[in-house]
Design a protein around this motif. Sequence first.
Motif, short mmCIF file in Angstrom:
data_model
loop_
_atom_site.label_atom_id
_atom_site.label_comp_id
_atom_site.label_asym_id
_atom_site.label_seq_id
_atom_site.Cartn_x
_atom_site.Cartn_y
_atom_site.Cartn_z
N UNK A 208 92.27 35.26 52.09
CA UNK A 208 93.03 36.37 51.84
C UNK A 208 92.59 37.00 50.23
N UNK A 209 92.52 35.66 49.38
CA UNK A 209 91.94 36.10 47.90
C UNK A 209 90.84 36.83 47.89
N UNK A 210 89.79 36.42 48.72
CA UNK A 210 88.48 37.11 48.68
C UNK A 210 88.61 38.56 49.16
N UNK A 211 89.39 38.69 50.58
CA UNK A 211 89.78 39.93 51.23
C UNK A 211 90.63 40.93 50.25
N UNK A 212 91.40 40.30 49.60
CA UNK A 212 92.47 41.09 48.49
C UNK A 212 91.66 41.70 47.46
N UNK A 213 90.52 40.99 46.95
CA UNK A 213 89.80 41.56 46.09
C UNK A 213 88.82 42.69 46.59
N UNK A 214 88.30 42.69 47.63
CA UNK A 214 87.60 43.58 48.27
C UNK A 214 88.26 44.73 48.67
N UNK A 215 89.58 44.67 49.17
CA UNK A 215 90.35 45.65 49.44
C UNK A 215 90.57 46.52 48.21
N UNK A 216 90.54 45.92 47.13
CA UNK A 216 90.91 46.71 45.93
C UNK A 216 89.63 47.37 45.34
N UNK A 231 91.45 50.57 54.65
CA UNK A 231 92.04 51.13 53.57
C UNK A 231 92.61 52.41 53.37
N UNK A 232 91.55 53.40 53.87
CA UNK A 232 91.79 54.82 53.72
C UNK A 232 92.60 55.20 54.75
N UNK A 233 92.77 54.64 56.00
CA UNK A 233 93.21 55.50 57.21
C UNK A 233 94.75 54.54 57.43
N UNK A 234 94.83 53.52 56.90
CA UNK A 234 96.10 52.73 57.16
C UNK A 234 96.92 52.26 56.00
N UNK A 235 96.13 51.66 55.02
CA UNK A 235 96.73 51.17 53.72
C UNK A 235 97.27 52.47 53.00
N UNK A 236 96.25 53.20 52.43
CA UNK A 236 96.75 54.25 51.62
C UNK A 236 97.74 55.25 52.07
N UNK A 237 97.94 55.68 53.36
CA UNK A 237 98.85 56.32 53.75
C UNK A 237 100.16 55.65 54.08
#
Length: 417
Positions: A208-216, A231-237
């Motif tokens: 999750x650490x590696x993925x969190x960095x990429x998500x950022x 990220x664009x379609x689900x996280x940001x909205x």
Amino acid sequence: MTSPENPTAPRTPGEPRTDTAAPPRDFPLRRGCPFAAPAEYDALRTHEPVARVTLPTKREAWVVTRYDDVRELLSDPRVSADIRRPGFPALGEGEQEAGARFRPFIRTDAPEHTKYRRMLLPVFTVRRVRAMRAAVQTRVDEILDDMLAADGPADFVSAYANAVSTSVICELLGIPRENLEFFRDVTRVSGSRHSTAEQVSEALGGLFGLLAELVGRRREEPRDDLISKLVTEQLVPGHVTTDQLLSTLGITINAGRETTTSMIALSTLLLLERPELREELRRDPSLMPAAVDELLRVLSVADSIPLRVAAEDIELSGRTIPADDGVIALLAGANHDPEQFDEPERVDFHRADNHHVAFGYGVHQCVGQHLARLELEIALETLLRRVPTLRLAGDREDVVVKHDSATFGLEELRVAW
Ligand code: HEM
């Protein structure tokens, strides 16, 4: 649910029962031949199609071995996949505790499950996967070039099977592919029955650490990959939280990597031992899609992945699975049921109506199955075409089989060419 001595006293789901004379058999059962279900499944299917077992966690659960029962169970809305239920039949303490904390959507029910599944489905359609063929072929060729360039013998599992499955997923998600062995280690620990909750949490924490960095990073600068899209379609909205997104990405990697690695490695071992099947595929590569499905059926590497809990009393093959008890739909049992598959142990690339359940059945049926088929077709076809001299680099006894993991497979396969 009540205890037999005192019909009104409640029994804790999963706790050993006191009403059976003989203790239930231990589960999981081991395979003798890596290309077949454990031998005991035949007897279970005939005499005890819904059988009580003791899990490595010392909890008890039911296992189901008949094809019709497995499909009925997995499509029954009264059956839950929620890992937080006390009767959930995890095969290791680590999975049970860490799973309840991280809640991968494979271990949840509707409506939560539907939300995350819908998020992934558009990425894995037949059309989208077909468009990935050329890229997957290029990557497989590069991996094979690397394996052949190094002086043999090589461990086929890490040099080819794991490299193919992991780099394809990394490419799809948009993860730099330098850490192939890191992903293998994460799944090794999180999928092992012997791992403690702390070990599983630590392994998943690293992922999750590696993925969190990429998500950022993708939030700042989106690219043409799955992480950017989510990220664009689900996280940001605000449709999902960061933790939910990480858990969904994590299960996609974990579910897709080890299963595909195991299938590539075991299929290759089987083809090395069966020159007539190898020859058949070399002569007629158009058989490959049917061959892949037959190998999926025969090998059934995800045998005990569908873990469930009966949310109500459920009747199957004349037996009642009481509400709140855990139940495991054994895919290798179903895929080797002679009532459904004529001579189930025979590997037959011309088998008609091969409606196997290697990818499960019902609402949790594998999201990545089209991609898995594509990877298997390309990985096996490329190997047969480019390395006709491939052979075992030692004795058959030296092949290391993996018995302690959620997915059946090989730990090591030394090959030469
Ligand atoms: C040969 C390779 C594979 C096999 C044998 C396999 C097998 C399975 C099975 C049996 C299930 C159902 C589990 C259940 O009912 O509890 C499943 C679910 C799943 N698989 Fe696969 N799988 C493979 C490859 C992949 C790939 C390549 C991906 C993605 C890249 C993937 C992603 C998933 C996900 C996300 C789920 C959860 C679906 C849900 O709960 O709705 N799998 N897989």
